[in-house]
Write an enzyme that holds these catalytic residues in place. Sequence first.
Site, PDB file in Angstrom:
ATOM      1  N   LYS A  42       3.188  -7.385   0.007  1.00  0.00           N
ATOM      2  CA  LYS A  42       3.647  -6.077   0.466  1.00  0.00           C
ATOM      3  C   LYS A  42       2.597  -5.444   1.357  1.00  0.00           C
ATOM      4  CE  LYS A  42       4.461  -1.459  -1.117  1.00  0.00           C
ATOM      5  NZ  LYS A  42       4.359  -0.501  -2.159  1.00  0.00           N
TER       6      LYS A  42
ATOM      7  N   GLU B 166      -5.870 -12.080  -5.230  1.00  0.00           N
ATOM      8  CA  GLU B 166      -5.162 -11.065  -6.028  1.00  0.00           C
ATOM      9  C   GLU B 166      -3.890 -11.656  -6.644  1.00  0.00           C
ATOM     10  OE1 GLU B 166      -5.870  -8.088  -6.964  1.00  0.00           O
ATOM     11  OE2 GLU B 166      -7.575  -7.531  -5.708  1.00  0.00           O
TER      12      GLU B 166
ATOM     13  N   SER C  89       8.792   1.008   3.591  1.00  0.00           N
ATOM     14  CA  SER C  89       9.418   2.171   4.239  1.00  0.00           C
ATOM     15  C   SER C  89       9.081   2.273   5.725  1.00  0.00           C
ATOM     16  CB  SER C  89       8.993   3.448   3.519  1.00  0.00           C
ATOM     17  OG  SER C  89       7.576   3.611   3.557  1.00  0.00           O
TER      18      SER C  89
ATOM     19  N   ARG D 280      -6.559   4.640  -0.547  1.00  0.00           N
ATOM     20  CA  ARG D 280      -6.416   3.673  -1.643  1.00  0.00           C
ATOM     21  C   ARG D 280      -7.189   2.373  -1.393  1.00  0.00           C
ATOM     22  NH1 ARG D 280      -2.348   6.613  -4.195  1.00  0.00           N
ATOM     23  NH2 ARG D 280      -0.334   6.809  -3.158  1.00  0.00           N
TER      24      ARG D 280
ATOM     25  N   LYS E 116      -0.912  -6.459  -2.604  1.00  0.00           N
ATOM     26  CA  LYS E 116      -0.447  -5.204  -2.003  1.00  0.00           C
ATOM     27  C   LYS E 116      -1.572  -4.629  -1.165  1.00  0.00           C
ATOM     28  CE  LYS E 116       1.089  -0.531  -3.174  1.00  0.00           C
ATOM     29  NZ  LYS E 116       1.445   0.402  -4.248  1.00  0.00           N
TER      30      LYS E 116
ATOM     31  N   ARG F 118       5.686   7.756   0.929  1.00  0.00           N
ATOM     32  CA  ARG F 118       4.849   8.797   0.315  1.00  0.00           C
ATOM     33  C   ARG F 118       5.438  10.177   0.540  1.00  0.00           C
ATOM     34  NH1 ARG F 118      -1.239   6.541   1.650  1.00  0.00           N
ATOM     35  NH2 ARG F 118      -1.023   4.581   0.501  1.00  0.00           N
TER      36      ARG F 118
ATOM     37  N   CYS G 211       0.596   7.217  -9.730  1.00  0.00           N
ATOM     38  CA  CYS G 211       0.276   8.137  -8.624  1.00  0.00           C
ATOM     39  C   CYS G 211       1.269   9.290  -8.469  1.00  0.00           C
ATOM     40  CB  CYS G 211       0.114   7.369  -7.316  1.00  0.00           C
ATOM     41  SG  CYS G 211       1.460   6.253  -6.916  1.00  0.00           S
TER      42      CYS G 211
HETATM   43  C1  PBG Z   1       2.986   3.526  -5.220  1.00  0.00           C
HETATM   44  C2  PBG Z   1       3.827   2.746  -4.247  1.00  0.00           C
HETATM   45  C3  PBG Z   1       3.794   2.832  -2.853  1.00  0.00           C
HETATM   46  C4  PBG Z   1       4.831   2.018  -2.377  1.00  0.00           C
HETATM   47  C5  PBG Z   1       5.436   1.440  -3.478  1.00  0.00           C
HETATM   48  N1  PBG Z   1       4.786   1.893  -4.636  1.00  0.00           N
HETATM   49  C6  PBG Z   1       2.949   3.653  -1.971  1.00  0.00           C
HETATM   50  C7  PBG Z   1       1.485   3.455  -2.014  1.00  0.00           C
HETATM   51  O1  PBG Z   1       0.941   2.553  -2.642  1.00  0.00           O
HETATM   52  O2  PBG Z   1       0.819   4.270  -1.383  1.00  0.00           O
HETATM   53  C8  PBG Z   1       5.216   1.827  -0.936  1.00  0.00           C
HETATM   54  C9  PBG Z   1       6.652   1.493  -0.700  1.00  0.00           C
HETATM   55  C10 PBG Z   1       7.146   1.690   0.689  1.00  0.00           C
HETATM   56  O3  PBG Z   1       6.410   2.147   1.597  1.00  0.00           O
HETATM   57  O4  PBG Z   1       8.323   1.393   0.921  1.00  0.00           O
HETATM   58  N2  PBG Z   1       2.066   2.806  -5.955  1.00  0.00           N
HETATM   59 ZN    ZN Z   2       0.429   4.169  -7.163  1.00  0.00          ZN
END
Ligand code: PBG
Ligand code: ZN
Length: 329
Positions: A253, A238, A279, A222, A200, A210, A126
């Site tokens: 996550k 999953e 985050s 997504r 996830k 992001r 991404c």
């Molecule tokens: C990308 C990815 C994301 C995170 C880790 N890898 C963002 C998403 O999937 O949109 C999020 C990590 C975080 O928020 O700390 N594939």
């Molecule tokens: Zn991604």
Amino acid sequence: MSGFPEIRLRRLRQSAGVRRMLDAPLPGLEKFIWPVFVAPGRGRCEALSAMPGQFRYSPDTLLKALEKPVADGLGGVLLFGVPDAGVPKDNTGSAAVDPDGVVQRSVRAIRAEFPELPVFTDVCLCAYTEHGHCGPLAAAGRVDNDAALEWLAKAALSHARAGAQAVAPSAMMDGQVQAIRAALDAAGFTDTIIMSYSTKFASAMYGPFREAEGSAPRHGDRRGYQASSANPRLALRESQLDEAEGADILMVKPALFYLDLLAKLRERTELPIAAYNVSGEYAMLCDAAAAGHGNLRGMVRESLSAIARAGADIIISYWASRYNELLRD
Ligand code: PBG
Ligand code: ZN
């Protein structure tokens, strides 16, 4: 009080010494993986406004930033690449496999400087696709699962070649673990660990990430590939599928809003489980403390003890870099 014997539970928490003996300790720094953003160039150390205490580093400043945590016993580091505007983005995110990309170069630098530190890399497309989705778009605008696999496998292999001990696929494509395992094994990287972002969620808690990585999808969301918080059984499947495909470590996550599933998964697998304290969870506590709603150290400790209690073996958390300030007794 009536009856005999009198049950007095406060006996077991009557003093700091008794409590300290009976309490489970917070996980040590060796259980933590610190997620970090690396961008090309030199001398960069850009504060992330939504995540106080966290920065976007270039490889040289990242080495400096790692010195103290590594000396203190940091468990591992998880790298996210933030390509410069000059890196061409396309439908597949093909720049993710560049052996001289910022992730690959950072891995080599960290391995040379800290040979004992386990280096994990996020494997996704991404940050390198023009549309910001985690795989190429097919004509109908849907992410093409099977076309993504080939590129995820190439990206993972480029990370392993650079020296990563563990690759962490995060795209939530079906078959990605199997595809990556096959590619690694075929190239002789039979010891490279796969830590899958197995469960996830399509979460609203990834905002600060992001922003830091510039990887928000340009249109849509997504939900066609990341799990739904309202379908916990599918979310657990999953992780089960990734285990069957050969994942070495599973992951839930985000962590804090999904402790029930972390605990359930703990009962259903013998694999190590990582919990990703994302985050938005980091920002939430920083903001609450800044607004005067609570003490940061207390909130961080309580939240991390919840993640450990629910069954996480490994905690992926931005707090790792502030362990001494917030978590050391
Ligand atoms: C990308 C990815 C994301 C995170 C880790 N890898 C963002 C998403 O999937 O949109 C999020 C990590 C975080 O928020 O700390 N594939
Ligand atoms: Zn991604």
